[in-house]
Design a protein around this motif. Structure first.
Motif, PDB file in Angstrom:
ATOM      1  N   THR A  20       9.586  -4.250   1.040  1.00 28.47           N
ATOM      2  CA  THR A  20       8.551  -5.183   0.583  1.00 28.47           C
ATOM      3  C   THR A  20       7.371  -5.167   1.546  1.00 28.47           C
ATOM      4  O   THR A  20       6.210  -5.088   1.127  1.00 28.47           O
ATOM      5  N   ASP A  21       7.662  -5.208   2.844  1.00 27.87           N
ATOM      6  CA  ASP A  21       6.601  -5.152   3.856  1.00 27.87           C
ATOM      7  C   ASP A  21       5.862  -3.818   3.798  1.00 27.87           C
ATOM      8  O   ASP A  21       4.645  -3.760   3.967  1.00 27.87           O
ATOM      9  N   LEU A  22       6.598  -2.767   3.571  1.00 26.00           N
ATOM     10  CA  LEU A  22       6.022  -1.433   3.463  1.00 26.00           C
ATOM     11  C   LEU A  22       5.023  -1.368   2.308  1.00 26.00           C
ATOM     12  O   LEU A  22       3.913  -0.838   2.449  1.00 26.00           O
ATOM     13  N   GLU A  23       5.414  -1.923   1.176  1.00 30.69           N
ATOM     14  CA  GLU A  23       4.533  -1.934   0.003  1.00 30.69           C
ATOM     15  C   GLU A  23       3.271  -2.739   0.278  1.00 30.69           C
ATOM     16  O   GLU A  23       2.165  -2.320  -0.081  1.00 30.69           O
ATOM     17  N   LYS A  24       3.421  -3.877   0.943  1.00 36.44           N
ATOM     18  CA  LYS A  24       2.263  -4.713   1.251  1.00 36.44           C
ATOM     19  C   LYS A  24       1.302  -3.992   2.199  1.00 36.44           C
ATOM     20  O   LYS A  24       0.089  -4.110   2.078  1.00 36.44           O
ATOM     21  N   THR A  25       1.852  -3.242   3.152  1.00 34.11           N
ATOM     22  CA  THR A  25       1.037  -2.582   4.162  1.00 34.11           C
ATOM     23  C   THR A  25       0.323  -1.342   3.625  1.00 34.11           C
ATOM     24  O   THR A  25      -0.869  -1.164   3.848  1.00 34.11           O
ATOM     25  N   PHE A  26       1.058  -0.483   2.928  1.00 33.36           N
ATOM     26  CA  PHE A  26       0.502   0.804   2.521  1.00 33.36           C
ATOM     27  C   PHE A  26       0.112   0.881   1.054  1.00 33.36           C
ATOM     28  O   PHE A  26      -0.576   1.802   0.645  1.00 33.36           O
ATOM     29  N   SER A  30       0.338   5.247  -1.748  1.00 34.16           N
ATOM     30  CA  SER A  30       0.359   6.120  -0.575  1.00 34.16           C
ATOM     31  C   SER A  30       1.553   7.087  -0.645  1.00 34.16           C
ATOM     32  O   SER A  30       2.624   6.737  -1.146  1.00 34.16           O
ATOM     33  N   TYR A  33       4.675   5.639   0.999  1.00 33.54           N
ATOM     34  CA  TYR A  33       5.414   4.682   0.180  1.00 33.54           C
ATOM     35  C   TYR A  33       6.265   5.409  -0.858  1.00 33.54           C
ATOM     36  O   TYR A  33       7.418   5.045  -1.087  1.00 33.54           O
TER      37      TYR A  33
END
Length: 76
Positions: A20-26, A30, A33
């Motif tokens: 979830t954090d990964l999706e929000k960041t990138f 990307s 992702y």
């Protein structure tokens, strides 16, 4: 991890939090992702294979305990 909010308890999965954090960041577009999403699928398939193997062993063990015993019969 368990988080308490009033009377409710919410269980938080660290793997889900990571993605979830990964999706929000990138963002979802990307390449990073996309690779991580595929790795999540492979991770879950790995867990599934462990569960399937364990279920199979338990079923074999159970069938040995409850299986019918053979009796030798003399045929005339």
């Amino acid at each position: 991890m368990v988080e308490k909010k009033g009377k409710e308890e919410k269980t938080i999965c660290p793997v889900d939090t990571f993605f979830t954090d990964l999706e929000k960041t990138f963002g979802r577009t990307s390449p990073f992702y996309k690779h991580m999403t595929r790795s999540r699928i492979e991770f879950l398939k790995g867990v599934k294979s462990l569960l399937d193997e364990r279920i199979e062993r338990l079923e074999k063990k159970d069938s040995k305990k409850t299986g019918a015993k053979m009796t030798k019969v003399k045929v005339e």
